[in-house]
Scaffold this motif. Structure first.
Motif: not given
Length: 136
Positions: A89-113
Motif C-alpha cells: 500500500f505504501a508503494k502503490i500510494g506513492t506511485r499513484i499519487q505521483a503519476l496522478s499529479e503528473q497527469v493532472f498537471e499536464h492536462a491542466q497545462r495543455y487544456r486536455t483530458s
C-alpha cells in the motif's frame, strides 16, 4: 439499486469498478459525481467521456487508476517490495499519487483530458523505456 440509478447518487467520486462500457452516451447525463475514477477497464465510452468533460466531470483514466494492479506483482517479483500489505500500500500510494499529479498537471497545462495527458506522458517515456530495457 435497480438499473442505472447508481449513477445518480450524489457523490464527490464515482468509481465504476466491475463493468466495461457501463457509462455511455445514453446515460452519462445521469452521473452526479464530480470525479470518476475508472477502476474497471473502459467503464466510460469515449462519447460519454467527451460529454462528461464538457460538463466539468473529471475522469481518472483506467490505465492510470489501474496501473498499480500490474506494477504490484512486478515490484514483488523483482524484490522492490516484499509483498506485505504495509509495503504494498505504501508503494502503490506513492506511485499513484505521483503519476496522478503528473497527469493532472499536464492536462491542466495543455487544456486536455487526463486520458490524453496520460497517453502523451506514456508515449514520451517510450524512448526512455527502450533505452533502459533494450530488447536485443
Amino acid at each position: 439499486m435497480p438499473g442505472e440509478q447508481w449513477l445518480q447518487v450524489p457523490a464527490d467520486v464515482l468509481v465504476p469498478a466491475a463493468a466495461s462500457y457501463c457509462i455511455d452516451a445514453s446515460n452519462q447525463e445521469q452521473v452526479a459525481a464530480a470525479v470518476i475514477v475508472e477502476a474497471a477497464n473502459m467503464p466510460v465510452t469515449p462519447e460519454a467521456e467527451a460529454a462528461l468533460r464538457q460538463r466539468g466531470v473529471v475522469i481518472s483514466p483506467d490505465f492510470l487508476a489501474n496501473s498499480a494492479t500490474n506494477a504490484w506483482w512486478w515490484w514483488v517479483l523483482f524484490g522492490d517490495i516484499d509483498g506485505t500489505a504495509a509495503e504494498s500500500f505504501a508503494k502503490i500510494g506513492t506511485r499513484i499519487q505521483a503519476l496522478s499529479e503528473q497527469v493532472f498537471e499536464h492536462a491542466q497545462r495543455y487544456r486536455t483530458s487526463p486520458r490524453t495527458a496520460a497517453f502523451a506522458l506514456a508515449s514520451a517515456r517510450l524512448d526512455e523505456i527502450a533505452i533502459r530495457f533494450p530488447t536485443s
